[in-house]
Scaffold this motif. Structure first.
Motif, mmCIF file in Angstrom:
data_model
loop_
_atom_site.group_PDB
_atom_site.id
_atom_site.type_symbol
_atom_site.label_atom_id
_atom_site.label_comp_id
_atom_site.label_asym_id
_atom_site.label_seq_id
_atom_site.Cartn_x
_atom_site.Cartn_y
_atom_site.Cartn_z
ATOM 1 N N GLY A 39 40.682 44.583 42.613
ATOM 2 C CA GLY A 39 39.377 44.090 42.149
ATOM 3 C C GLY A 39 38.982 44.615 40.779
ATOM 4 N N GLY A 41 39.277 43.276 37.860
ATOM 5 C CA GLY A 41 38.634 42.256 37.016
ATOM 6 C C GLY A 41 39.358 41.957 35.711
ATOM 7 N N CYS A 43 42.090 40.313 35.141
ATOM 8 C CA CYS A 43 42.571 38.922 35.047
ATOM 9 C C CYS A 43 41.446 38.004 34.567
ATOM 10 C CB CYS A 43 43.133 38.443 36.379
ATOM 11 S SG CYS A 43 42.029 38.728 37.766
ATOM 12 N N MET A 54 35.118 36.688 38.948
ATOM 13 C CA MET A 54 35.043 37.660 40.033
ATOM 14 C C MET A 54 33.875 37.291 40.941
ATOM 15 S SD MET A 54 37.595 39.608 39.351
ATOM 16 C CE MET A 54 37.415 41.058 40.400
ATOM 17 N N CYS A 77 47.702 42.054 35.034
ATOM 18 C CA CYS A 77 47.380 42.621 36.353
ATOM 19 C C CYS A 77 48.204 43.890 36.588
ATOM 20 C CB CYS A 77 47.683 41.602 37.452
ATOM 21 S SG CYS A 77 47.407 42.305 39.089
HETATM 22 S S1 SF4 Z 1 43.989 41.922 37.500
HETATM 23 FE FE1 SF4 Z 1 45.098 42.019 39.460
HETATM 24 S S2 SF4 Z 1 44.182 43.759 40.541
HETATM 25 FE FE2 SF4 Z 1 42.750 43.212 38.876
HETATM 26 S S3 SF4 Z 1 41.320 41.766 39.858
HETATM 27 FE FE3 SF4 Z 1 42.919 40.518 38.941
HETATM 28 S S4 SF4 Z 1 44.416 40.215 40.630
HETATM 29 FE FE4 SF4 Z 1 43.078 41.932 41.236
#
Ligand code: SF4
Ligand code: SF4
Length: 344
Positions: A39, A41, A43, A54, A77
């Motif tokens: 979580g 964020g 991405c 989100m 990510c």
């Molecule tokens: S970058 Fe990866 S870990 Fe972070 S919110 Fe997005 S999917 Fe989840």
């Protein structure tokens, strides 16, 4: 190309999120592994097309139809929790090729250029013939990749012998696609916001200046990019790209000055290497230009750390090749054979 076709500061058409799906034309599924996702964020912050948002601490693809498959999200990510899958859909059929075949005289001229470049410089790979098919012009008969590629990946594939044509729905890089005139620039790139997230520039002002100082073509003025090995051309080229070592670039630079003695004003930055520095600057200025590559093309293609690039407008190729032939008679072999004493 006329200077009038180049956009300058303040003239950019920015693409709003609601327009992305119209331009994308190939849909993608954006899949998150909820067991891995923390979580964070990242991405959502990095997606240039505003596909991800989100909600309750979890990422969601709120506009998957606008996804370009650029993989910026999965690249950022930290726990590899994202998978992007291209899903074919109506409108994804190969475009109809209707341009007349290339004439044999031009084809042999390009082959002879390629032969001289490879023999005299000792190039390991093919020089690349680049064409931007303008809106309204017929498409040449060149295969399209099955999946989206970045322009720099297509250029590097051509140096290994693979000819590719890419209309907008085969381009994966929103930045290069807008620079090359296939689509408007996404708002997150125009504002400089993404460059700051990538820690590539100090401030939004610096990022905006970098964006404003690079040339770009008007959105939708280009229908497709075509990149072919110069010795297997499919259509008339506008720029020839050479990928080689600094020493090979030095001789090419000298070949261009062989009859005039002119020095060069190169325009290089480390940003947007293949689209701006190797392609658009030679195309719009009519002069050769050098590129050290950029972090984007070095991450997403097989160009290694020892290589750099040069873009040569086709209008200069006869003179460059003539100068190179002369240098290849004595100057290049003699210089390459010379052994100097080590410095003391
Ligand atoms: S970058 Fe990866 S870990 Fe972070 S919110 Fe997005 S999917 Fe989840
Ligand atoms: S692949 Fe690119 S456009 Fe699609 S969700 Fe990820 S970052 Fe956004």
């Amino acid at each position: 190309m006329s200077e009038k076709l180049v956009l300058h500061e303040g003239e950019m058409e920015v693409m709003e999120a609601s327009q992305f799906a119209d331009v994308s034309a190939v849909s993608h599924a954006v899949r998150f592994d909820n067991d891995l996702c923390t979580g964070c964020g990242l991405c959502a912050a990095f997606c240039p097309m505003e596909v991800i948002a989100m909600a309750d601490g979890r990422p969601q693809a709120v506009a998957a139809e606008a996804c370009w498959g650029c993989e910026t999200c999965s690249g950022q990510c930290p726990v590899h929790a994202i998978r992007i899958e291209a899903t074919a859909q109506e409108g994804d059929a190969p475009a109809e090729a209707s341009a007349s075949p290339m004439d044999e005289h031009t084809r042999s001229r390009y082959r002879e250029w390629a032969r001289v470049l490879r023999d005299v410089l000792g190039l390991r790979w093919h020089p690349v013939a680049i064409t931007l098919v303008r809106a309204g012009d017929p498409l040449p008969d060149v295969p399209m990749p099955e999946e989206r590629l970045r322009y720099c990946q297509a250029l590097m594939a051509a140096r290994r012998g693979r000819a590719l044509m890419m209309p907008v729905n085969r381009h994966a890089c929103p930045d290069g696609t807008s620079i090359l005139g296939l689509a408007p620039i996404p708002a997150k790139l125009a504002s400089g916001e993404l460059y700051i997230l990538f820690h590539k520039l100090d401030s939004v002002e610096a990022a905006q200046r970098m964006v404003a100082e690079r040339p770009s073509l008007p959105p939708r003025s280009v229908r497709a990019t075509v990149t072919c090995p110069l010795d297997e051309p499919r259509c008339e080229a506008e720029v020839v790209a050479v990928i080689g070592t600094p020493e090979q670039m030095m001789w090419l630079s000298m070949a261009t000055s062989y009859y005039t003695g002119h020095r060069h004003d190169f325009h290089a930055s480390g940003y947007n290497a293949q689209c701006v520095e190797t392609t658009l600057i030679p195309l719009t200025s009519g002069e050769i230009n050098i590129s050290f590559g950029c972090y984007g093309c070095r991450a997403s293609s097989d160009v290694d750390d020892t290589l750099m690039m040069m873009g040569i407008p086709v209008s200069l190729m006869d003179d460059v090749v003539k100068g190179l032939r002369e240098l290849g008679k004595r100057a290049i072999p003699q210089s390459r054979d010379k052994v100097y004493l080590p410095p003391f």
